[in-house]
Design a protein around this motif. Structure first.
Motif, PDB file in Angstrom:
ATOM      1  N   VAL A  40      -2.569  -1.544  -0.839  1.00 11.79           N
ATOM      2  CA  VAL A  40      -3.561  -0.657  -0.218  1.00 11.79           C
ATOM      3  C   VAL A  40      -4.007  -1.224   1.129  1.00 11.79           C
ATOM      4  CG1 VAL A  40      -5.930   0.205  -0.436  1.00 11.79           C
ATOM      5  CG2 VAL A  40      -4.350   0.406  -2.356  1.00 11.79           C
ATOM      6  N   LEU A  41      -4.238  -2.517   1.205  1.00 12.70           N
ATOM      7  CA  LEU A  41      -4.646  -3.135   2.467  1.00 12.70           C
ATOM      8  C   LEU A  41      -3.553  -3.011   3.531  1.00 12.70           C
ATOM      9  CD1 LEU A  41      -6.471  -6.352   1.207  1.00 12.70           C
ATOM     10  CD2 LEU A  41      -7.495  -4.344   2.275  1.00 12.70           C
ATOM     11  N   GLU A  44      -3.520   0.603   4.828  1.00 16.06           N
ATOM     12  CA  GLU A  44      -4.675   0.824   5.711  1.00 16.06           C
ATOM     13  C   GLU A  44      -4.463   0.151   7.070  1.00 16.06           C
ATOM     14  OE1 GLU A  44      -7.498   2.663   5.419  1.00 16.06           O
ATOM     15  OE2 GLU A  44      -6.586   3.473   3.601  1.00 16.06           O
ATOM     16  N   GLN A  47      -2.007   2.232   9.068  1.00 16.37           N
ATOM     17  CA  GLN A  47      -2.610   3.462   9.574  1.00 16.37           C
ATOM     18  C   GLN A  47      -3.544   3.175  10.745  1.00 16.37           C
ATOM     19  OE1 GLN A  47      -4.316   5.210   6.063  1.00 16.37           O
ATOM     20  NE2 GLN A  47      -2.460   6.373   5.609  1.00 16.37           N
ATOM     21  N   GLN A  48      -4.293   2.094  10.662  1.00 14.24           N
ATOM     22  CA  GLN A  48      -5.192   1.754  11.761  1.00 14.24           C
ATOM     23  C   GLN A  48      -4.406   1.393  13.008  1.00 14.24           C
ATOM     24  OE1 GLN A  48      -7.916  -1.258  10.435  1.00 14.24           O
ATOM     25  NE2 GLN A  48      -9.070   0.160   9.157  1.00 14.24           N
TER      26      GLN A  48
END
Length: 180
Positions: A40-41, A44, A47-48
């Motif tokens: 998940v990290l 994220e 995506q950032q």
């Protein structure tokens, strides 16, 4: 059940095996949860970074459009009399130079000047990594460029459209048109 006596302690063998299974299951479950958290990290973080790349690309393209507009305004500031012949090769060459000068320090940005009735008047990609200056409008992208310019002319305001590139890594390339 069999019992063993060690160091003065009495335990059941079945309880030890059962306890070991619970501990191993707990360890497996903990590693599974840890792996999911890391996944998940990473998503994220990707995506950032992709969002930041798109925002930077949009800012660079907007700057390129502003530079083209400013150079075009300067180039046409002393025009007087009737509108020049848009089919004139000299005029188109000068306009291509205007676009090239505007974009020469904008890495990876290509652009041009479009007139609704005449179509593309000038195009330049001064930071093209090929063999020399690229001043021909890409045939494969002409329909897309024409559509965004028609939209900008119809709405009488800047328009943008994002498309995915065909590069190996997914990138978003903004296309911006401004009616002059």
């Amino acid at each position: 059940m069999a019992c063993t006596k060690r160091f003065g302690l009495q335990t059941e063998v079945g309880a030890i095996v059962h306890s070991l299974r619970i501990r191993l299951f707990g360890l497996w479950l903990l590693s599974l949860v840890g792996g999911a958290v890391v996944a998940v990290l990473l998503v994220e973080l990707y995506q950032q970074s992709a969002t930041a790349q798109v925002a930077r690309a949009e800012a660079v393209v907007a700057r390129g459009c502003d530079l083209i507009r400013d150079r075009f305004d300067f180039f046409t500031s002393h025009w007087s009399g009737p509108q020049p012949d848009l089919a004139d090769a000299g005029l188109r060459g000068n306009l291509a130079s205007v676009v090239g000068l505007a974009l020469e320090h904008q890495d990876g940005v290509e652009g041009g000047i479009w007139q609704t009735a005449a179509g593309p008047l000038a195009y330049a990609f001064p930071t093209y990594e090929g063999t020399g200056p690229k001043t021909d409008l890409p045939t494969a992208e002409r329909g897309q460029i024409e559509a965004i310019n028609r939209q900008a002319a119809r709405d009488e305001q800047p328009a943008d459209r994002r498309t995915l590139s065909r590069a190996q890594t997914p990138r978003v390339q903004p296309v911006v048109a401004t009616v002059v």
